[in-house]
Write a protein that holds these residues in place. Structure first.
Motif: not given
Length: 153
Positions: A78-84
């Protein structure tokens, strides 16, 4: 004189760490325009917990260069990206790479929270969680929920 300043700074740092935690709504206000699909508050917590479990067994890839390299090598997870994260040019190519390789990905609102859940003091904008037997239940639950999120157009 210097010692007093250090003590003051450490006391302020403790207050800042404990008292100024931002709510989910405040974090959402500072998101990038490309932060889709965004994880809900509940899913964000599940992803942070899964990242924490994966970090304990050293089963994560952290950072744009490392995640990009292992996605290209064909690693699953799973790739988890930061939105900020700013500027968005730093990591805007990763969702396309994930879609090409059918990897589930989601954005969480804060890179600081993402980094701290990985056991780092530094903010992290991208993490790849690899599957492992030790946290298989949490991982599978996250995969199901992230896969069910609507993809951007």
């Amino acid at each position: 004189m210097t010692k007093v300043k250090k003590e003051k700074a450490s006391a302020d740092g403790e207050e800042a760490a404990g008292g100024t935690e931002k709510s989910y709504e405040e974090l959402i206000a500072h998101l990038n325009p490309i932060s889709q699909p965004l994880a809900s508050r509940k899913l964000s917590k599940k992803l942070y917990k899964c990242v924490k479990k994966a970090a304990k067994v050293k089963n994560i890839r952290r950072g744009v260069k490392e995640v990009q390299k292992f996605i290209n090598k064909g690693e699953k997870g799973i790739v988890v990206l930061a939105g900020d994260t700013l500027p968005i040019d730093v990591y805007c190519h990763l969702p396309i790479m994930c879609e090409d390789r059918n990897l589930p990905y989601a954005y969480v609102p804060s890179k600081v929270d993402l980094g701290s859940s990985a056991g780092s003091k530094r903010p992290t904008c991208v993490i790849l969680i690899k599957p492992h037997d030790e946290y298989q239940d949490a991982y599978q639950e996250c995969v199901d929920e992230v896969s069910s999120l609507p993809k951007p157009l």
